[in-house]
Design a protein around this motif. Structure first.
Motif, PDB file in Angstrom:
ATOM      1  N   SER A  18      -5.311 -14.910  -5.202  1.00  0.00           N
ATOM      2  CA  SER A  18      -4.121 -15.769  -5.286  1.00  0.00           C
ATOM      3  C   SER A  18      -2.812 -14.978  -5.331  1.00  0.00           C
ATOM      4  CB  SER A  18      -4.232 -16.685  -6.506  1.00  0.00           C
ATOM      5  OG  SER A  18      -4.142 -15.914  -7.682  1.00  0.00           O
ATOM      6  N   VAL A  19      -2.831 -13.785  -4.770  1.00  0.00           N
ATOM      7  CA  VAL A  19      -1.627 -12.941  -4.752  1.00  0.00           C
ATOM      8  C   VAL A  19      -1.271 -12.628  -3.300  1.00  0.00           C
ATOM      9  CG1 VAL A  19      -0.679 -10.669  -5.362  1.00  0.00           C
ATOM     10  CG2 VAL A  19      -2.097 -11.911  -7.011  1.00  0.00           C
ATOM     11  N   VAL A  20       0.025 -12.767  -2.972  1.00  0.00           N
ATOM     12  CA  VAL A  20       0.487 -12.403  -1.629  1.00  0.00           C
ATOM     13  C   VAL A  20       1.480 -11.250  -1.768  1.00  0.00           C
ATOM     14  CG1 VAL A  20       1.549 -13.231   0.515  1.00  0.00           C
ATOM     15  CG2 VAL A  20       0.262 -14.831  -0.935  1.00  0.00           C
ATOM     16  N   CYS A  21       1.226 -10.174  -1.026  1.00  0.00           N
ATOM     17  CA  CYS A  21       2.134  -9.018  -1.006  1.00  0.00           C
ATOM     18  C   CYS A  21       2.884  -9.045   0.319  1.00  0.00           C
ATOM     19  CB  CYS A  21       1.356  -7.717  -1.106  1.00  0.00           C
ATOM     20  SG  CYS A  21       0.537  -7.513  -2.684  1.00  0.00           S
ATOM     21  N   PHE A  22       4.214  -9.064   0.232  1.00  0.00           N
ATOM     22  CA  PHE A  22       5.005  -9.169   1.461  1.00  0.00           C
ATOM     23  C   PHE A  22       6.310  -8.435   1.274  1.00  0.00           C
ATOM     24  CE2 PHE A  22       8.294 -12.258   0.139  1.00  0.00           C
ATOM     25  CZ  PHE A  22       7.760 -12.673  -1.077  1.00  0.00           C
ATOM     26  N   ARG A  23       7.023  -8.256   2.373  1.00  0.00           N
ATOM     27  CA  ARG A  23       8.345  -7.618   2.290  1.00  0.00           C
ATOM     28  C   ARG A  23       9.209  -8.079   3.441  1.00  0.00           C
ATOM     29  NH1 ARG A  23       9.560  -2.910   4.504  1.00  0.00           N
ATOM     30  NH2 ARG A  23      10.231  -1.948   2.542  1.00  0.00           N
ATOM     31  N   LEU A  24      10.489  -7.982   3.180  1.00  0.00           N
ATOM     32  CA  LEU A  24      11.467  -8.230   4.227  1.00  0.00           C
ATOM     33  C   LEU A  24      11.456  -6.974   5.096  1.00  0.00           C
ATOM     34  CD1 LEU A  24      13.808 -10.210   4.969  1.00  0.00           C
ATOM     35  CD2 LEU A  24      15.274  -8.875   3.439  1.00  0.00           C
ATOM     36  N   LYS A  25      11.388  -7.155   6.426  1.00  0.00           N
ATOM     37  CA  LYS A  25      11.394  -5.961   7.275  1.00  0.00           C
ATOM     38  C   LYS A  25      12.707  -5.212   7.016  1.00  0.00           C
ATOM     39  CE  LYS A  25       8.420  -7.984  10.767  1.00  0.00           C
ATOM     40  NZ  LYS A  25       8.430  -8.864  11.952  1.00  0.00           N
TER      41      LYS A  25
ATOM     42  N   ALA B 227       4.394  -0.999  -5.213  1.00  0.00           N
ATOM     43  CA  ALA B 227       4.553  -0.122  -4.046  1.00  0.00           C
ATOM     44  C   ALA B 227       3.204  -0.047  -3.338  1.00  0.00           C
ATOM     45  CB  ALA B 227       4.997   1.265  -4.470  1.00  0.00           C
ATOM     46  N   LEU B 228       3.219  -0.245  -2.025  1.00  0.00           N
ATOM     47  CA  LEU B 228       2.013  -0.069  -1.228  1.00  0.00           C
ATOM     48  C   LEU B 228       2.394   0.796  -0.041  1.00  0.00           C
ATOM     49  CD1 LEU B 228       0.522  -3.703  -1.331  1.00  0.00           C
ATOM     50  CD2 LEU B 228      -0.494  -1.670  -2.379  1.00  0.00           C
ATOM     51  N   ASN B 229       1.552   1.784   0.266  1.00  0.00           N
ATOM     52  CA  ASN B 229       1.887   2.750   1.315  1.00  0.00           C
ATOM     53  C   ASN B 229       3.290   3.305   1.108  1.00  0.00           C
ATOM     54  OD1 ASN B 229      -0.589   2.380   2.568  1.00  0.00           O
ATOM     55  ND2 ASN B 229       0.166   0.679   3.829  1.00  0.00           N
ATOM     56  N   SER B 230       3.621   3.570  -0.139  1.00  0.00           N
ATOM     57  CA  SER B 230       4.921   4.148  -0.535  1.00  0.00           C
ATOM     58  C   SER B 230       6.116   3.282  -0.173  1.00  0.00           C
ATOM     59  CB  SER B 230       5.130   5.547   0.069  1.00  0.00           C
ATOM     60  OG  SER B 230       4.024   6.342  -0.160  1.00  0.00           O
ATOM     61  N   ARG B 231       5.889   1.997   0.040  1.00  0.00           N
ATOM     62  CA  ARG B 231       7.028   1.114   0.327  1.00  0.00           C
ATOM     63  C   ARG B 231       7.131   0.050  -0.759  1.00  0.00           C
ATOM     64  NH1 ARG B 231       6.481  -1.165   6.243  1.00  0.00           N
ATOM     65  NH2 ARG B 231       4.583  -1.892   5.246  1.00  0.00           N
ATOM     66  N   TYR B 232       8.367  -0.394  -0.998  1.00  0.00           N
ATOM     67  CA  TYR B 232       8.625  -1.433  -1.991  1.00  0.00           C
ATOM     68  C   TYR B 232       8.098  -2.764  -1.442  1.00  0.00           C
ATOM     69  CZ  TYR B 232      11.446  -4.016  -5.467  1.00  0.00           C
ATOM     70  OH  TYR B 232      11.879  -4.808  -6.497  1.00  0.00           O
ATOM     71  N   VAL B 233       7.274  -3.415  -2.259  1.00  0.00           N
ATOM     72  CA  VAL B 233       6.627  -4.647  -1.810  1.00  0.00           C
ATOM     73  C   VAL B 233       6.825  -5.735  -2.870  1.00  0.00           C
ATOM     74  CG1 VAL B 233       4.340  -5.681  -1.408  1.00  0.00           C
ATOM     75  CG2 VAL B 233       4.886  -3.452  -0.413  1.00  0.00           C
ATOM     76  N   ILE B 234       7.076  -6.961  -2.417  1.00  0.00           N
ATOM     77  CA  ILE B 234       7.226  -8.085  -3.354  1.00  0.00           C
ATOM     78  C   ILE B 234       5.879  -8.787  -3.475  1.00  0.00           C
ATOM     79  CG2 ILE B 234       8.453 -10.269  -3.756  1.00  0.00           C
ATOM     80  CD1 ILE B 234      10.755  -9.063  -2.051  1.00  0.00           C
ATOM     81  N   ARG B 235       5.565  -9.196  -4.701  1.00  0.00           N
ATOM     82  CA  ARG B 235       4.287  -9.890  -4.957  1.00  0.00           C
ATOM     83  C   ARG B 235       4.571 -11.292  -5.470  1.00  0.00           C
ATOM     84  NH1 ARG B 235       1.832  -9.063  -9.005  1.00  0.00           N
ATOM     85  NH2 ARG B 235      -0.398  -8.781  -8.797  1.00  0.00           N
TER      86      ARG B 235
END
Ligand SMILES: Cc1ncc(COP(=O)(O)O)c(C=O)c1O
Length: 478
Positions: A408-415, A440-448
């Motif tokens: 029930s978790v979505v990890c996404f980011r603004l390009k 952080a995933l793959n060293s990038r800031y990610v919103i959950r």
């Protein structure tokens, strides 16, 4: 000022003390019902600066007792505005949780009895009800009957106890002689920090915790794990344990537990499975593949205080080698000597703490009140909401989804840059109606976005998505 301390020799003063409680408790229950009904009107995150609450309260405790009315008035006006509302349907940070009403009621009864299950005689109900509730949950988790369960406060404590088992399993002499430093623990780079912390606490040392690489979907790479174990054996070290996770903290990825079990069996290692968040999904047939191999673990942790509607705190730890835990930690001075009846369960023998809260009561209330069907329905609702959110992300070209959504978790980011994502998250959380967090995933800031509250519905998730989209538009205008 009233002096509330009852006089044991004066029955009237005792009944005044109890009646005073009855009035305040009645109004507090009404307050809780109002709070749960209108919780959306409160901001999820308090708007305050560090130190503000400290400054608003007296620096010294009162000389004379105060009335419940005065204390409750300050609770409402000063404490509540400083609370982050984890029970809010817009709380979608970290992992969504629920302090459900049967759990709240049980906590009230637990505090009233104040019973302490150190050993069986100090509270048979604590020892036996915990066994019953954990037996029910064990069946739901798909663990065989030989798994013994105990409730600790948090998953971090549970995993630390798994580390204690690892030491006892690999070096039984260490209880008396002290630890000899050559044991190695393997977990993935996506595992929760409690694994490393447990290894630090038990004395393995951070340098002996190997972070196994993960694949493109953040799952532990079993081939890399084997190679690391073999390299350590060649170097004269002792591979002692694998910690696999079902539902990692950042992306909820699922490690290949069955492959980890096969390696643990081949190399004589302990396998600990951390499903602190995702554990309840073992109930769902459609999630069965994620839990394949869990029954081959030596120990398992899941947290009813995450996705099983239990108020903080309640972490369930299961092991099929309880004698190892007992060998490691049982220490009985004369004043704690207790019955040797094999059915008299002494919880003090299976953990660092001596005192044992009656947490089994709240778990038993919750499992009975909602039942298997109710719990499955809630889990499915949350998973469907997360899938819906993931579809919205996928359909909007401004965004990218960063990980699969098994739960029930979505990890996404603004390009774009990390800074833009950080700014976006700040704007969304400023709204007060939702609270999302980041990783952080793959060293990038990610919103959950993490869905897990009993009251969270489609409208709440739609609101969150709308706020995310609005924030993206505002940032684009700048
Ligand atoms: C997978 C996992 N394990 C362990 C923990 C630690 O939980 P606790 O706060 O109960 O120690 C967390 C916390 O989010 C987690 O996600």
């Amino acid at each position: 000022m009233p002096n509330h301390l009852p006089d044991p020799a004066d029955l009237q003063s005792w009944s005044r003390y109890v009646e005073d409680f009855r009035r305040a408790a009645d109004s507090s229950v009404d307050w809780i019902a109002e709070y749960l009904t209108n919780i959306r009107s409160l901001p999820v995150l308090p708007k305050m600066n560090p130190g503000e609450l400290v400054d608003a309260l007296p620096a010294h405790a009162p000389e004379e007792g105060e009335s419940f009315e005065a204390i409750l008035a300050d609770f409402r006006s000063k404490i509540l505005p400083a609370v982050t509302q984890w029970n809010h349907p817009g709380f979608m940070a970290y992992f969504g949780t629920t302090g459900s009403t049967p759990g709240v009621l049980a906590e009230l009864l637990i505090a009233a009895m104040n019973t302490n299950g150190l050993h069986w005689k100090t509270s048979p109900a604590v020892a036996e009800l915990e066994q019953v509730a954990l037996g029910w949950l064990r069946e739901w988790l798909g663990l065989p009957p030989e798994f013994f369960g105990i409730i600790y406060d948090t998953a971090s404590t549970s995993t630390m106890h798994a580390m204690i088992c690892v030491r006892e399993f690999a070096q039984p002499e260490s209880r008396v002689e002290g630890y000899k430093a050559n044991l190695v623990i393997y977990t993935s780079g996506q595992a929760h920090s409690s694994v490393e912390k447990g290894a630090i606490a038990v004395g393995f040392g951070q340098k002996n915790v190997r972070m196994v690489p993960t694949d493109a979907e953040f799952r532990m790479d079993a081939r890399a794990l084997r190679a690391m174990i073999e390299a350590d054996l060649r170097a004269g070290l002792r591979p002692a344990a694998i910690v696999a996770t079902i539902g990692t903290t950042s992306s909820t990825s699922v490690d290949p537990v069955a492959e980890c079990a096969a390696l643990a069996e081949e190399f004589g290692m302990w396998l600990h499975v951390d499903c602190a968040y995702a554990g309840p999904c073992a109930l769902l047939p459609e999630c069965a593949a994620h839990f394949k191999g869990i029954e081959r673990a030596h120990s398992v942790v899941t947290n009813p205080h995450k996705w099983l509607m239990t108020p903080m705190d309640c972490s369930t730890f299961y092991t099929r080698r309880p004698e190892i835990l007992r060998q490691a930690l049982s220490l009985v001075p004369e004043y704690l000597r207790a019955s040797e009846d094999p059915r008299a369960h002494h919880l003090m023998d299976y953990g660092v703490p001596l005192g044992h809260r009656f947490r089994g009561l709240k778990l038993w209330f919750i499992l009975r009140y909602f039942g298997r069907q109710g719990i499955m329905q809630m889990l499915r609702r949350h998973i469907a909401l997360a899938q819906q959110f993931a579809e919205w992300v996928d359909a909007d070209p401004r965004f990218e989804r960063v990980a699969p959504v098994p739960f029930s978790v979505v990890c996404f980011r603004l390009k774009g840059s990390d800074e833009r994502n950080e700014a976006l998250l700040e704007k969304v959380n400023e709204s007060g109606s939702v609270f999302l967090s980041h990783t952080a995933l793959n060293s990038r800031y990610v919103i959950r976005i993490a869905i897990g509250n009993i009251a969270t519905g489609l409208e709440d998730v739609q609101r969150a998505w709308k706020l995310v989209q609005q924030a993206a538009e505002e940032l684009q205008k700048k």
